[in-house]
Design an enzyme around this catalytic site. Structure first.
Site, short mmCIF file in Angstrom:
data_model
loop_
_atom_site.label_atom_id
_atom_site.label_comp_id
_atom_site.label_asym_id
_atom_site.label_seq_id
_atom_site.Cartn_x
_atom_site.Cartn_y
_atom_site.Cartn_z
N HIS A 317 0.78 -1.24 0.00
CA HIS A 317 0.00 0.00 0.00
C HIS A 317 0.82 1.30 0.00
O HIS A 317 0.65 2.17 -0.85
CB HIS A 317 -0.91 0.05 1.24
CG HIS A 317 -1.56 -1.25 1.58
ND1 HIS A 317 -2.68 -1.71 0.93
CD2 HIS A 317 -1.25 -2.20 2.50
CE1 HIS A 317 -3.05 -2.88 1.45
NE2 HIS A 317 -2.20 -3.20 2.40
C1 BDR Z 1 -2.60 0.36 5.83
O1 BDR Z 1 -2.66 -0.19 7.14
C2 BDR Z 1 -1.39 -0.56 7.58
O2 BDR Z 1 -1.43 -1.86 8.07
C3 BDR Z 1 -0.47 -0.46 6.40
O3 BDR Z 1 0.80 -0.02 6.79
C4 BDR Z 1 -1.14 0.54 5.50
O4 BDR Z 1 -0.75 1.85 5.78
C5 BDR Z 1 -3.32 -0.55 4.88
O5 BDR Z 1 -4.65 -0.68 5.27
#
Ligand code: BDR
Ligand code: CA
Length: 511
Positions: A317
């Site tokens: 992400h």
């Molecule tokens: C987001 O949540 C976190 O676990 C990850 O780092 C990312 O920023 C994804 O939903």
């Protein structure tokens, strides 16, 4: 003796060979880019990164700290994937690993504006960044001369108006406090880029995973994404600011689930140019920093497969929120999510902060829309948040690969006794056989590990074969350290040692 693929046997060897062959057939940089469509300017952008360093945040840090187009002003940390103490430590450790301990790190919020904090050990492990043996201990501590919010404000407001970006890839608690305390900053900055939220309802074709066999849109609850769910009031405050909203880009799950770390991607990052230049990439000459990011993805892939039944590759992400600042041409903001359509879509964001929040919702016992992100399309030509629906994943992974190469060049990479230095174009030949003993005794005498030594000096002792220290104790080789195995026993025969090598490599591949 380097481990060679041709000495591997059985299914694991075949699987491994196949992955490499496929990777070689599709080189990461093979994407043809139409030069006429590139809108990127060569100017550099100043950015501040706010993160809760777990696995994908580590990639955001790499991209922010090692892209020549960006000037990373500093990093603020926030609770999220793990408690603040861990996310701060992980941030400092990643900066150490990539040779950027000069970047100031400021610890921020320990919890949401008005709720209990939730963490994600099931996704990121207890430390927030589990699954790698290659993370060095940070030598530069986080700063405490001022609070994170003041550090963000000072750094961003010192940049010329309309030039600096704030990138947030964790919960929005720090960001909300920043604009609450300094509302004038919204006008001053160039933009805000946020990884968070999920739109669903076919916003893109990306698979978002299942929950008890049913399709889901969120990754923390059925309806909500982790960063937004964690502090919905903070998100609501930030997205309802009209000055900010017209300069905000949102990177939701609907987009990040198109940026998958597939097997090809992972091995491409592990071997870098070696994979393109050699028929048989040699694992023993892979740098620690590549192993680090490979292991990070490997761990992340396992949790995503188990938790969300997503097996094609891990959605990675956070780096997308960094990339969109300096390569907007690789993101497509139109209803088709296509490169060729006009880049005209804008949205107004609504964050649901009503409804139940907490363990019972997270476990699925109670259904609640709290933390859901609703995107209302703004009529054509209007102002609002940009939410890309498509991206050029190959080119984006290529940016990350380049950052790893740049990191290696900076911290110095040993290849068969040659040392490449940061700035030199010519490798500096170093007599590792005679230089080694000194470095080894530094490592042993100073009681530091190889990774710590490498991170703090930029040099890596070349301990490839079994060696004893002055007390007759076996030293751990670079490979043994990175694989997390004990020093090898010299009394074993060569063929026994070779069998050990094979087993280690097979275990490493299977991880
Ligand atoms: C987001 O949540 C976190 O676990 C990850 O780092 C990312 O920023 C994804 O939903
Ligand atoms: Ca994050």
């Amino acid at each position: 003796m380097p481990m060679r693929l041709d000495r591997l046997r059985g299914e694991a060897a075949e699987h491994y060979r196949q992955q490499i062959l496929e990777h070689l057939a599709q080189p990461m940089h093979g994407t043809k880019v139409d030069a006429g469509k590139i809108t990127t300017s060569l100017q550099s952008h100043s950015i501040w990164l706010d993160c809760d360093t777990g696995h994908d945040d580590a990639f955001a840090i790499l991209l922010a700290a090692r892209s020549p187009e960006l000037r990373l002003l500093g990093i603020s940390t926030v609770y999220g994937n793990a408690p603040l103490e861990n996310t701060t430590r992980n941030t400092c450790a990643v900066l150490e690993a990539i040779g950027r301990r000069d970047v100031p790190v400021y610890p921020g919020a320990t919890g949401p504006l008005q709720r209990e904090a939730c963490f994600a050990p099931g996704i990121h492990g207890e430390t927030g960044l589990d699954g790698t043996t290659c993370l060095p201990k940070p030598t530069a501590p986080a700063r405490t001369d001022k609070g994170a919010v003041e550090a963000m404000f000072d750094a961003l407001s010192a940049e010329p108006p309309g030039t600096a970006w704030l990138v947030a890839v964790g919960t929005l608690s720090n960001v909300a406090m920043l604009f609450n305390r300094h509302p004038e900053l919204a006008e001053h900055i160039a933009g805000l880029s946020v990884m968070g939220g999920c739109i669903g309802d076919g916003f893109t074709k990306a698979p978002l995973g299942t929950i008890d066999g049913r399709q889901r849109r969120g990754n923390w609850t059925e309806f909500a994404e982790f960063n937004i769910y964690s502090d919905p009031e903070a998100a609501r405050f930030v997205f309802s600011n009209p000055t900010l909203s017209r300069k905000t880009t949102l990177i939701p799950l609907d987009l990040t689930h198109q940026f998958l770390a597939t097997g090809d991607v992972k091995f491409g990052l592990l071997f870098g140019s070696q994979a393109r230049m050699r028929n048989e990439p040699d694992l023993s000459s892979v740098s620690t920093v590549r192993r680090l990011f490979f292991e990070v993805l490997t761990f992340f892939a396992k949790t995503y497969a188990v938790m969300f039944d997503l097996r094609a590759g891990t959605p990675t992400h956070d780096p997308l929120a960094v990339a969109v600042i300096f390569r907007p041409d690789l993101f497509y903001c139109n209803s088709d999510g296509a490169a060729d359509s006009p880049q005209d879509e804008r949205f107004q964001l609504e964050i649901v902060s009503e409804g139940q929040h907490g363990a019972a919702v997270e476990s699925g016992e109670i259904a609640s829309h709290c933390g859901q992100t609703i995107a209302h399309a703004v009529p054509a030509g209007g102002l609002g948040v940009r939410i890309p629906r498509g991206l050029n994943d190959k080119a984006l992974w290529g940016l990350i690969e380049s950052c790893l190469s740049r990191t290696e060049r900076h911290i110095g990479l040993e290849i068969r006794g040659e040392r490449r230095e940061a700035s030199g174009t010519q490798p500096i030949r170093q007599n590792v056989d005679t230089g080694q003993e000194d470095m080894v005794s530094l490592v042993r005498g100073g009681n530091v590990t190889l990774s710590e030594f490498e991170a703090s000096t930029g040099l890596m002792p070349d301990i490839k074969g079994p060696m004893k220290d002055k007390g007759g104790k076996f030293l751990q080789t670079n490979k043994e350290e990175s694989l997390g195995v004990k020093p090898r026993d010299l009394s074993r025969s060569e063929s026994e040692q070779e069998a050990d090598d094979d087993a280690e490599l097979v275990n490493f591949i299977k991880k």
